[in-house]
Design a protein around this motif. Structure first.
Motif: not given
Length: 597
Positions: A137, A141, A207, A211, A324, A327-328
């Motif tokens: 991340r 990301d 993504q 990971s 992305s 996810r962050i």
């Protein structure tokens, strides 16, 4: 775009760079739009001169004059086009120096924000999430997001300004021809909307799979000794290959969707060109426009090729960036379970510790580690905590440094609940040597100096290495204190790592010392050296030593035997020996082992 709202704060921070970059784009495109107009004038001039030449057919002197004028004029127009191209390129350079540089600055800031937030999160967060996912991340990301921050913003501004300038220029020539030329664009917008949704969905899954790949690689590389000792290399390779195949398949599916963009754009632009030539030809015959206008429109249509193509590319980038950033945001929105009530506190600790009916259950597993634990340590007293594996010994250490907060009861230090004390100050005043020793991939000197609240000298580092009985070992290495210990201290033995960790804790000059089974890999002679220093240096400091064995060289004011998270025995050495229970069994067994040696 909802997920990307978080980034607006960075756009505001660098707003002048962005606005300046957009201005440069507009200026660059203005010079770009002027080029087709110059070419139109040149082509109309050629047509006009050719027609005039036919009128004077047979007059050599006049013909030569016309060709001379035409040649000179065309050279002027060529130079003008070249000048416009140079000006366009110059401002395009300035655009990249503002907007792309801005994206790199925001990328730096975003990584700092994520890294700072990671460090603020509590220990339970790291138990719920694996290292590979955290790394993905903050790297992959963030890279996806940067493409939105820089290239996408730049090409979007280029797209809007180019279309506006080109369409205005086209309308100034012929409204009818402009409308016919732009007919394919609505169809293009609908296609882009449909494909973008597919890209967004698949980018999220890609993504997540990336990971997972990062996590697998990180675990295998960190545990390579175990992998090799169990001869599991081939199994790990197969497992990684299977997951890589899944990632490849998902990426290929996304690439197939992306592959539709460019042919679709070229088809639409080609259709616009054909319409321009056909309708424009009819307009020329009707006398509404000149032949130069057709050439001008064809160039305009081709000027729209990249901006229109960029619509799909920008949509793809924005969709991937949104996936992305989502996810962050998941991690950035995670709140630390341990809150610092007094960040500026700098109060020294006297060392009085009181546990009042403390109970603790691990939030992630639901395991009850501590139950109704109560004891009191006065400043300067020494406490030994003994018990079987899983009895809750390490949990006591974690609670004292607030890696977790108690579930029930409370812990007082100097009469104040530790939940009301400044978190940073509390941890700075307590020297903890954990059971699971961790050394950074750095020099031995820097690993020891890491514990100090200042920049210690080499002499100070060496002094505390002597206190931890590791100086001779370090001096025997080729590069001494400048030796790189490798990842997690892999180049040192277990005992050496423990002693370096002890030196790192002692160089803090803490008010309270907690040693969590940190002498398990140390031989008897080295143990005596370390404990000898403890008797001197810790004489006036509160110390808690968690261990499986009894240290005869260190006098304890109180000894607690834990069992299933509660106190099974508590008292002095003599009192517990008189009880004839678990503690006395440990002492007798240890004495028998020492006699046997």
């Amino acid at each position: 775009m909802r997920e990307l709202k978080f980034l607006n704060q960075f756009f505001w921070k660098y707003r002048w760079r962005m606005l300046l970059g957009i201005a440069f784009i507009c200026i660059s495109n203005y010079f770009s739009v002027l080029q087709p107009q110059v070419i139109r004038e040149a082509l109309d001039l050629v047509v006009e001169q050719v027609n005039n030449y036919r009128m004077y057919d047979g007059f050599t002197t006049v013909g030569d004059t016309y060709f001379g004028i035409l040649s000179t004029t065309l050279m002027f127009f060529a130079g003008l086009v070249l000048l416009l191209a140079l000006l366009m390129g110059f401002f395009l350079y300035l655009t990249r120096q503002t907007i792309i540089v801005m994206s790199r600055l925001i990328e730096y800031d975003l990584r700092e924000v994520i890294f700072d937030h990671y460090q603020e999160l509590s220990l339970d967060f790291y138990k719920r999430n694996n290292t590979g996912d955290l790394m993905s991340r903050i790297t992959e990301d963030v890279n996806k997001v940067r493409m939105y921050l820089g290239p996408a913003v730049m090409y979007l501004a280029n797209l809007v300004s180019t279309i506006l300038l080109v369409v205005i220029s086209m309308l100034a020539v012929s409204t009818k021809l402009t409308l016919y030329t732009l007919i394919p664009l609505p169809l293009l917008a609908i296609s882009i909307y449909y494909v973008s949704n597919l890209i967004h969905t698949r980018s999220t899954f890609i993504q997540q799979q990336l990971s997972k790949l990062t996590s697998i690689a990180q675990e295998v590389f960190s545990g390579v000794r175990v992998v090799k000792s169990y001869v599991r290399e081939r199994q790990q390779v197969r497992y990684f290959a299977e997951e890589s195949e899944t990632y490849k398949r998902m990426s290929m599916d996304l690439a197939k969707i992306d592959a539709w963009f460019f042919p679709l754009m070229v088809f639409m632009v080609g259709a616009s060109t054909i319409i321009t030539v056909y309708v424009g030809g009819l307009q020329v015959v009707a006398g509404n426009i000149s032949a130069g206008n057709i050439a001008e429109f064809v160039i305009y249509v081709n000027m729209l090729t990249w901006p229109v193509t960029a619509i799909g590319w920008i949509a793809s980038i924005v969709q991937q960036a949104a996936a992305s950033q989502k996810r962050i945001n998941e991690f950035l929105e995670t709140k630390a379970s341990i809150v610092d009530p007094a960040p500026t506190e700098r109060e020294a600790l006297r060392g009085e510790i009181v546990f009042e009916n403390v109970g603790f259950t691990y939030p992630d597993t639901g395991i009850r580690a501590i139950r109704d634990l109560s004891f009191t340590l006065r400043p300067g007293e020494k406490l030994a905590i003994i018990g079987r594996t899983g009895s809750g010994k390490t949990t006591v250490a974690d609670l004292l440094v607030r890696m977790y907060d108690v579930s029930t009861g409370r812990i007082l230090i100097d009469g104040k609940d530790i939940r009301e004390r400044g978190l940073a100050n509390l941890r700075q005043r307590i020297g903890l040597v954990p059971q699971d020793v961790f050394l950074f991939s750095d020099t031995i000197h820097n690993n020891i100096a890491f514990g100090a609240q200042h920049d210690p000298s080499r002499e100070e580092v060496e002094q505390f290495a002597r206190h931890a009985a590791v100086y001779e070992d370090i001096a025997g290495l080729t590069q001494g204190f400048d030796t790189l210990v490798g990842e997690r201290g892999v180049t040192l033995s277990g005992g050496q790592k423990q002693r370096v960790s002890i030196a790192r804790a002692l160089i803090k000059r803490p008010d309270i010392v907690i040693l969590d089974d940190c002498l398990s890999a140390v031989d008897t002679n080295t143990e005596q050296q370390i404990l000898g220093y403890f008797n001197q240096a810790l004489a006036d400091k509160t110390a808690i030593i968690i261990t499986h064995r009894i240290y005869g060289h260190l006098r304890f004011d109180k000894i607690i035997v834990l069992e299933d998270g509660g106190i099974a025995e508590m008292g002095t050495h003599e009192e517990l020996m008189a009880n004839g229970a678990y503690y006395s069994e440990i002492v007798e067994r240890q004495m028998a082992e020492e006699v046997g040696k």
